[in-house]
Design a protein around this motif. Structure first.
Motif, PDB file in Angstrom:
ATOM      1  N   LYS A  73      35.339  48.255  91.883  1.00 45.99           N
ATOM      2  CA  LYS A  73      35.330  49.687  90.886  1.00 45.99           C
ATOM      3  C   LYS A  73      36.484  50.452  91.013  1.00 45.99           C
ATOM      4  N   ALA A  74      37.122  51.032  91.563  1.00 46.28           N
ATOM      5  CA  ALA A  74      38.057  51.079  91.509  1.00 46.28           C
ATOM      6  C   ALA A  74      39.706  50.841  91.198  1.00 46.28           C
ATOM      7  N   LEU A  75      39.054  48.827  90.901  1.00 46.77           N
ATOM      8  CA  LEU A  75      40.306  48.619  90.374  1.00 46.77           C
ATOM      9  C   LEU A  75      40.168  48.912  89.518  1.00 46.77           C
ATOM     10  N   TRP A 107      34.715  49.010 100.864  1.00 47.65           N
ATOM     11  CA  TRP A 107      34.582  49.662 100.066  1.00 47.65           C
ATOM     12  C   TRP A 107      35.687  50.611  99.658  1.00 47.65           C
ATOM     13  N   LEU A 108      36.249  51.873  99.086  1.00 44.81           N
ATOM     14  CA  LEU A 108      37.534  52.269  99.346  1.00 44.81           C
ATOM     15  C   LEU A 108      36.813  53.890  99.766  1.00 44.81           C
ATOM     16  N   CYS A 109      37.624  54.835 100.239  1.00 49.78           N
ATOM     17  CA  CYS A 109      37.110  56.181 100.700  1.00 49.78           C
ATOM     18  C   CYS A 109      38.937  56.199  99.816  1.00 49.78           C
ATOM     19  N   ARG A 110      39.009  57.183  98.593  1.00 49.70           N
ATOM     20  CA  ARG A 110      40.219  57.649  98.086  1.00 49.70           C
ATOM     21  C   ARG A 110      40.944  58.945  98.780  1.00 49.70           C
ATOM     22  N   ARG A 111      40.357  60.158  99.189  1.00 49.99           N
ATOM     23  CA  ARG A 111      40.355  60.183 100.195  1.00 49.99           C
ATOM     24  C   ARG A 111      41.409  60.327 101.709  1.00 49.99           C
ATOM     25  N   CYS A 112      40.598  59.683 101.865  1.00 52.48           N
ATOM     26  CA  CYS A 112      41.418  59.018 103.203  1.00 52.48           C
ATOM     27  C   CYS A 112      42.686  58.075 103.165  1.00 52.48           C
ATOM     28  N   ARG A 113      42.160  56.546 101.994  1.00 51.07           N
ATOM     29  CA  ARG A 113      42.976  56.183 101.612  1.00 51.07           C
ATOM     30  C   ARG A 113      43.137  55.471 102.205  1.00 51.07           C
ATOM     31  N   LEU A 140      45.474  46.196  96.992  1.00 48.46           N
ATOM     32  CA  LEU A 140      43.541  46.067  97.514  1.00 48.46           C
ATOM     33  C   LEU A 140      43.238  45.579  96.276  1.00 48.46           C
ATOM     34  N   SER A 141      44.255  44.564  95.707  1.00 53.16           N
ATOM     35  CA  SER A 141      44.021  42.722  94.663  1.00 53.16           C
ATOM     36  C   SER A 141      43.251  41.871  95.247  1.00 53.16           C
ATOM     37  N   LEU A 197      44.508  54.191  90.140  1.00 49.80           N
ATOM     38  CA  LEU A 197      45.067  53.605  91.509  1.00 49.80           C
ATOM     39  C   LEU A 197      46.557  53.865  91.174  1.00 49.80           C
ATOM     40  N   ASP A 198      47.499  54.279  91.579  1.00 48.49           N
ATOM     41  CA  ASP A 198      48.980  54.095  91.586  1.00 48.49           C
ATOM     42  C   ASP A 198      49.080  52.186  91.633  1.00 48.49           C
ATOM     43  N   PRO A 199      50.367  52.069  90.996  1.00 47.68           N
ATOM     44  CA  PRO A 199      50.377  50.386  91.457  1.00 47.68           C
ATOM     45  C   PRO A 199      50.549  49.532  92.593  1.00 47.68           C
TER      46      PRO A 199
END
Length: 186
Positions: A19-21, A135-141, A36-37, A28-30
């Motif tokens: 979902k983040a992608l 899963w991804l944590c956007r805060r902690c990367r 993550l792809s 997300l930045d490139p």
């Protein structure tokens, strides 16, 4: 579903990797996107190679038609007649060569990035299943797997830096792919 990050214990910045992608509101930045792809399927062909193959086939058919049923373009010039009869076949050969080059370049790049695994479609499916549950944590990367995500007895994973995401998912998928490992069903 609210999943908490194992690093910061917050749930407000966690999102499934897939979902983040796709999130257009918070892209997300490139560099992170590439890390993550999901790797492409083994044996898969790129769209560019497919287009070159299809166009090469069409030009080949056109060249065969001109070769067997053409009148030479209505000109008495030998060079013009040769171009009329064989030009489409030459273009078809060039397009097929380009398609093969793109296809083999894609395969070599894919195998370099995935450490030669997965080699089969079944292995790729196992990797895809693990990637889909990440899963991804956007805060902690960081990336992580919640408890019970891969299989019911699976414990929650530790937080993994995004830079190590591909190697980590391959390792998890390989553990599930070994003989005697419990199988997962969709």
């Amino acid at each position: 579903m609210s999943v908490t990050c194992p690093a910061c214990a917050a749930a407000d910045e966690t999102v499934a990797v897939r979902k983040a992608l796709l999130d257009s509101d918070r892209p997300l930045d490139p560099a992170t996107r590439q890390l993550l792809s999901m790797p492409s399927e083994p044996g898969g062909t790129t769209g560019g190679a497919i287009v070159a193959f299809v166009l090469g086939g069409l030009f080949g058919l056109l060249g065969l038609h001109a070769l067997f049923f053409g009148d030479g373009g209505g000109s008495s010039d030998v060079a013009y007649q040769a171009g009329y009869r064989y030009g489409s076949l030459i273009v078809a050969a060039i397009l097929l060569g380009i398609g093969l080059t793109v296809h083999f370049d894609h395969r070599s790049r894919r195998s370099d990035t995935a450490d030669e695994w997965p080699r089969t479609y079944e292995q790729w499916q196992q990797l895809h299943r693990t990637w889909r549950e990440s899963w991804l944590c956007r805060r902690c990367r960081v990336a992580f797997l919640p408890a019970g995500s891969v299989r019911p007895e699976f414990a929650a994973s530790a937080a993994i830096p995004v830079a190590q995401f591909l190697q980590w998912t391959v390792t998890i998928a390989r553990q599930d792919h070994r003989p005697g490992a419990p199988s997962t069903t969709d």
